[in-house]
Design an enzyme around this catalytic site. Structure first.
Site, PDB file in Angstrom:
ATOM      1  N   HIS A 140      13.122  62.814  66.490  1.00  9.65           N
ATOM      2  CA  HIS A 140      13.752  64.025  66.555  1.00  9.65           C
ATOM      3  C   HIS A 140      15.162  64.147  66.244  1.00  9.65           C
ATOM      4  O   HIS A 140      15.953  64.934  66.897  1.00  9.65           O
ATOM      5  CB  HIS A 140      13.459  64.278  68.149  1.00  9.65           C
ATOM      6  N   LYS A 176      39.498  40.109  59.828  1.00 11.75           N
ATOM      7  CA  LYS A 176      40.201  39.228  60.763  1.00 11.75           C
ATOM      8  C   LYS A 176      41.719  38.964  60.100  1.00 11.75           C
ATOM      9  O   LYS A 176      42.749  38.919  60.957  1.00 11.75           O
ATOM     10  CB  LYS A 176      39.402  37.895  60.900  1.00 11.75           C
ATOM     11  N   GLU A 233      23.952  40.130  57.019  1.00 12.26           N
ATOM     12  CA  GLU A 233      24.968  38.933  56.770  1.00 12.26           C
ATOM     13  C   GLU A 233      24.596  38.153  55.732  1.00 12.26           C
ATOM     14  O   GLU A 233      25.385  37.391  54.840  1.00 12.26           O
ATOM     15  CB  GLU A 233      25.523  38.410  58.159  1.00 12.26           C
TER      16      GLU A 233
END
Ligand code: PA5
Length: 438
Positions: free
Chosen positions: A307, A421, A286
């Protein structure tokens, strides 16, 4: 210094000239940060926080944590992004990723309101049935949708269980001093409130009440955390990269980024560091990811992910570098025993500790990845104490700010977070919102 930075595995990737070249830019970043003349300087309150935090509020946090430990079985922490990751990371780092299942005298702690999943919320409600519950709702803006929905549901749960008056004694709000719906609600209902300083943004707020209350409830010594951060504050004041490993790390990231190493993988060898990696990813992602710039952050736990992601790191696209967080001293160890028949073929390990084997896995992996063309920088941690946690948090926060300024970004805003948003609200038909690109 509590953290050691090992840079010998970078020798094939960065030459001394490059450190010399970037040093003046790091110095400038230091000046911008400390003079308060850099981008986003209204949000640098975290810089001096370990030295000048509010002692009265700190005592209130300790008092509230004690009460919660006495009258609560399940402590529900409601928040998203910077309003939960630091606390969760710290609790797991200091205790375990299995904190809730281990035998303990402190409440179980569940984090919710960090998604809009009804299944996750219902599950947590179920975990609370028949238990003594308190909640801590954390939101700096006091308006974020995810925690607001979860709070609505949990407030109703508490009021049904205890009645309005007792419920109000079990709700703790951590929010802005004056702004936001949450602050107004807390004042109206008489909830105990803790203040997120105005000049500290979400992802830099773990050492404020945002992180400190849940961490204190888990039984950790938050004074020690602040002392560790204060040590880091003092250790990372020098503006020369040769004398400041925090700044050297910021320099390394920028040098590698400019050479096309666009992805940084935080690798650690302890499952309890998994949430710390999530916090780290948010902090740097951010802070730097804007203006079409920024390193993409990823994380792995080794040897588990050797793995799975190990193949790609060893042999895939060469646009990555690794920052290894290695714990030098474990809390508990296990000695591998000898099997008289050597049925499992592991007698070559007999008498050795698991931490020794883990250490060799780390050394072998760093050599293999470096040989495979992946620069590795190693950060050694002495232990998983509170003191070290505070030190590490401050190390990363300051490295992030210096790295962001060196990259030419504002490390303290997050304008991009608003876009989803707007569209979500438009699709939910919230008045005043329309889709961004229609
Ligand atoms: O770092 C940030 O600023 C964000 O991740 C916020 O912490 C997150 O969006 C939650 O915001 P708020 O605390 O206002 O609910």
């Amino acid at each position: 210094m509590k953290i050691k930075l090992e840079d010998k595995y970078l020798n094939d990737f960065i030459n001394p000239r490059e450190y010399y070249g970037i040093a003046p830019q790091i110095k400038t970043a230091h000046e911008l940060l400390h003079s308060g003349h850099g981008l986003g300087s209204d949000y640098t309150g975290w810089l001096q926080l370990p030295k000048n935090y509010n002692k009265q509020e700190f005592q209130s946090i300790l008092d509230a944590a004690k009460k919660i430990q006495e009258d609560t079985d399940v402590f529900v922490v409601i928040g998203i992004g910077g309003s939960y990751l630091g606390a969760r990371a710290a609790i797991e780092f200091l205790s375990s990723q299995n904190y809730n299942s281990l035998p303990k005298k402190t409440p179980s702690i569940y984090f919710i309101g960090n998604s809009i999943s009804p299944m996750a919320l219902s599950e947590t409600l179920k975990l609370c049935e028949g238990k003594r519950v308190s909640i801590n709702v954390i939101s700096k803006s006091g308006t974020t949708t995810e925690p607001a929905i979860a709070f609505k549901v949990f407030r109703e749960f508490l009021e049904n269980q205890y009645g309005k008056e007792e419920a109000s004694k079990r709700i703790y709000c951590t929010t802005d001093r004056a702004k936001g719906t949450l602050k107004k609600l807390a004042d109206d209902e008489g909830y105990e409130t803790f203040v997120i300083p105005e000049n500290i943004g979400g992802r830099y707020s773990v050492l404020t009440p945002v992180g400190l209350l849940p961490i204190a409830v888990s039984g950790a010594d938050i004074l020690n955390i602040m002392e560790g951060a204060a040590k880091a504050h003092d250790d990372f004041l020098d503006d020369r990269i040769d004398f400041n490993i925090c700044y050297k790390y910021a320099a390394i990231r920028n040098i590698l980024f400019r050479k096309g190493k666009l992805i940084e993988i935080l690798a650690s060898y302890e499952p309890r560091f998994a949430l710390m990696s999530e916090w780290f990813k948010q902090l740097f992602g951010e802070s730097e990811g804007k203006d079409q710039k920024g390193v993409f952050l990823a994380s792995v736990i080794f040897s588990t992910d050797l793995h799975s992601m190990g193949q790609l790191i060893q042999d895939g696209s060469r646009n990555i570098f690794e920052t290894v967080l290695f714990l030098d001293n474990v809390k508990q160890d296990i000695i591998i025993k000898e099997d008289p028949q050597n049925m499992d073929g592991l007698n070559f390990l007999a008498g050795k500790t698991m931490s020794y084997v883990n250490q060799k896995a780390f050394e072998g992996t760093v050599i293999a990845h470096t040989d495979g063309g992946v620069p590795n920088v190693v950060l050694h941690l002495p232990d998983v104490s509170e003191d070290t946690l505070g030190y590490l948090v401050y190390f990363f926060e300051k490295a992030c700010a210096i790295s962001g300024y060196t990259m030419g970004t504002n490390p303290f805003d997050q304008p991009g977070v608003e876009s989803y948003k707007k569209n979500m609200f438009a699709l939910l038909e919230k008045p005043g919102f329309s889709l961004t690109n229609r």
